[in-house]
Scaffold this motif. Structure first.
Motif, PDB file in Angstrom:
ATOM      1  N   ILE A 150       0.859  -1.182   0.000  1.00 16.56           N
ATOM      2  CA  ILE A 150       0.000   0.000   0.000  1.00 16.56           C
ATOM      3  C   ILE A 150       0.898   1.236   0.000  1.00 16.56           C
ATOM      4  N   GLY A 151       0.849   1.968  -1.100  1.00 17.32           N
ATOM      5  CA  GLY A 151       1.751   3.096  -1.265  1.00 17.32           C
ATOM      6  C   GLY A 151       3.077   2.712  -1.875  1.00 17.32           C
ATOM      7  N   GLY A 152       3.250   1.411  -2.184  1.00 16.50           N
ATOM      8  CA  GLY A 152       4.494   0.930  -2.762  1.00 16.50           C
ATOM      9  C   GLY A 152       4.315   0.526  -4.219  1.00 16.50           C
ATOM     10  N   LEU A 153       5.089  -0.466  -4.641  1.00 16.12           N
ATOM     11  CA  LEU A 153       5.002  -0.965  -6.010  1.00 16.12           C
ATOM     12  C   LEU A 153       3.813  -1.910  -6.094  1.00 16.12           C
ATOM     13  N   ASP A 154       2.721  -1.442  -6.652  1.00 13.60           N
ATOM     14  CA  ASP A 154       1.464  -2.188  -6.568  1.00 13.60           C
ATOM     15  C   ASP A 154       0.876  -2.540  -7.934  1.00 13.60           C
ATOM     16  N   ARG A 155       1.698  -2.596  -8.964  1.00 12.56           N
ATOM     17  CA  ARG A 155       1.189  -2.867 -10.312  1.00 12.56           C
ATOM     18  C   ARG A 155       0.404  -4.173 -10.377  1.00 12.56           C
ATOM     19  N   THR A 156       0.851  -5.198  -9.688  1.00 15.13           N
ATOM     20  CA  THR A 156       0.194  -6.508  -9.768  1.00 15.13           C
ATOM     21  C   THR A 156      -0.798  -6.744  -8.633  1.00 15.13           C
ATOM     22  N   GLN A 157      -1.057  -5.733  -7.816  1.00 16.35           N
ATOM     23  CA  GLN A 157      -1.941  -5.918  -6.670  1.00 16.35           C
ATOM     24  C   GLN A 157      -3.418  -5.881  -7.070  1.00 16.35           C
ATOM     25  N   ALA A 158      -4.269  -6.211  -6.113  1.00 18.64           N
ATOM     26  CA  ALA A 158      -5.706  -6.310  -6.354  1.00 18.64           C
ATOM     27  C   ALA A 158      -6.371  -4.942  -6.405  1.00 18.64           C
ATOM     28  N   VAL A 159      -7.502  -4.893  -7.129  1.00 16.45           N
ATOM     29  CA  VAL A 159      -8.351  -3.707  -7.139  1.00 16.45           C
ATOM     30  C   VAL A 159      -9.745  -4.030  -6.590  1.00 16.45           C
ATOM     31  N   LEU A 160     -10.014  -5.290  -6.299  1.00 14.88           N
ATOM     32  CA  LEU A 160     -11.284  -5.726  -5.721  1.00 14.88           C
ATOM     33  C   LEU A 160     -11.015  -6.531  -4.451  1.00 14.88           C
ATOM     34  N   GLY A 161     -11.850  -6.302  -3.426  1.00 16.71           N
ATOM     35  CA  GLY A 161     -11.722  -7.069  -2.193  1.00 16.71           C
ATOM     36  C   GLY A 161     -10.571  -6.669  -1.304  1.00 16.71           C
ATOM     37  N   THR A 162     -10.009  -5.512  -1.528  1.00 18.38           N
ATOM     38  CA  THR A 162      -8.857  -5.076  -0.733  1.00 18.38           C
ATOM     39  C   THR A 162      -9.301  -4.496   0.612  1.00 18.38           C
ATOM     40  N   SER A 163      -8.337  -4.315   1.493  1.00 16.05           N
ATOM     41  CA  SER A 163      -8.604  -3.686   2.784  1.00 16.05           C
ATOM     42  C   SER A 163      -7.441  -2.768   3.121  1.00 16.05           C
ATOM     43  N   GLU A 164      -7.551  -2.090   4.244  1.00 20.56           N
ATOM     44  CA  GLU A 164      -6.463  -1.217   4.681  1.00 20.56           C
ATOM     45  C   GLU A 164      -5.265  -2.016   5.168  1.00 20.56           C
ATOM     46  N   ALA A 165      -5.431  -3.331   5.275  1.00 19.33           N
ATOM     47  CA  ALA A 165      -4.342  -4.184   5.765  1.00 19.33           C
ATOM     48  C   ALA A 165      -3.669  -4.980   4.663  1.00 19.33           C
ATOM     49  N   CYS A 166      -4.300  -5.112   3.487  1.00 20.42           N
ATOM     50  CA  CYS A 166      -3.736  -5.990   2.456  1.00 20.42           C
ATOM     51  C   CYS A 166      -4.398  -5.755   1.101  1.00 20.42           C
TER      52      CYS A 166
END
Length: 338
Positions: A150-166
């Motif tokens: 979160i706030g880092g390199l997130d190109r491959t991260q999720a856009v659905l079902g996310t939370s403030e923890a992951c």
């Protein structure tokens, strides 16, 4: 040096007993294509590995009757080339054949595949030091430490079902196809056998992202069942990735539709590569159900699936990409109708 014991279980009861004997500090192993990587990265550090690859009856593939039933240690390659799966349920076969490499598919089991852990770079690369917390904070690896993505390199991260923890993406292809077809997971443990709908098998991260699956310590995935449906033939698994083979999805869609002429009678749509769990796209299903399937309608369905998406700094492209993957998958599936 940390000690490690290797034992072989000949029955599910023996496996559960050996797990208990290790005080719960154990892991089951069949194909070993994921657990060994996690051990080398010092993410998993069990004191005992329990080999369940010799348990009779867990590798069967049953296609008679009203359901398809795959034993938990059936190999991905064997399931993918089963004639009825290949011909009548292409969404299942394609999800397996587009995963990993042929060598891995010849070893990996369909039960173990359900339990893959994320390929988030901070989760996997952050544990390389000898410290228990690792180089980068990761709530999956060390609860309460934070999330470097979160706030880092997130190109491959999720856009659905996310939370403030992951924001870590669920990595599998096979679970996405199973989610579209409402599969059921059979689990054996100290209290006997229970069944779990795949929709309840995976947990959203919330504030406990280290709890990824609704499976208790010592329990073993023994089988996966899929109810037969006419929509199986009119199905596909469409996957977009950075390279054509041996890569995880940037966005994927499992689609199975039952059609009446040019109109969609029922639709089953699930997403991979864009969410923290295998993601059922109910909004997209509602858009196409009961209407003629046109390219414009298919794209509207894809856009509806991402109406509540939340992008990070570098992955907003997944929203448009994911919508178009759904649209393409719907049209590919429709072309397969009898």
């Amino acid at each position: 040096m940390r000690g490690l014991t290797y034992t072989i279980a000949e029955t599910p009861d023996a496996a559960v007993a050996q797990f208990a004997d290790a005080g719960g500090d154990a892991r089951y192993i069949a194909g070993g294509t994921n657990i060994y990587d996690l051990m080398k990265l010092r993410i998993e550090r069990p004191v005992r590995l329990i080999d369940v690859s010799r348990i009779e009856g867990l590798d069967t593939i049953e296609t008679d009757g009203d359901v398809l039933r795959f034993g938990g240690r059936a190999l991905m390659a064997d399931v993918a080339r089963t004639p009825i799966v290949r011909d009548e349920y292409p969404v299942l076969a394609e999800s397996l054949l587009k995963a990993a490499s042929q060598q891995l598919r010849n070893m990996a089991t369909v039960g173990g595949n359900l339990l893959q852990r994320t390929r988030c770079m901070y989760f996997r690369n952050g544990a390389g030091s000898l410290s228990t917390v690792g180089v980068y904070p990761c709530n999956k690896r060390e609860p309460g430490s934070g999330c470097a993505a979160i706030g880092g390199l997130d190109r491959t991260q999720a856009v659905l079902g996310t939370s403030e923890a992951c924001t870590a993406v669920a990595p599998g292809d096979w679970p996405v196809a199973l989610t579209a077809l409402d599969a059921t997971i059979e689990i054996f443990g100290p209290e006997g056998t229970r069944t779990v709908p795949i929709a309840d098998f995976y947990r959203l991260p919330g504030d406990t992202p280290h709890r990824e699956f609704n499976i208790d310590p010592g329990e073993l995935v023994t089988a996966i069942t899929v109810r037969k449906t006419p929509a199986g033939r009119t199905s596909t698994y469409h996957k977009i990735r950075d390279r054509e083979s041996y890569a995880f999805a940037l966005a994927s869609a499992a689609v199975a539709i039952d059609m009446d002429g040019d109109s969609v009678r029922t639709a089953h749509i699930a997403l991979g590569g864009v969410a923290t769990t295998p993601w059922r796209a109910r909004a997209a299903e509602r858009v196409v159900t009961g209407a003629p399937l046109t390219p414009d309608q298919a794209l509207r369905a894809g856009q509806a699936a991402f109406a509540e998406a939340r992008a990070g700094q570098h992955n907003a492209f997944k929203i448009e990409l994911g919508a178009r993957v759904i649209a393409d998958a719907l049209l590919i599936a429709a072309q397969r109708r009898a």
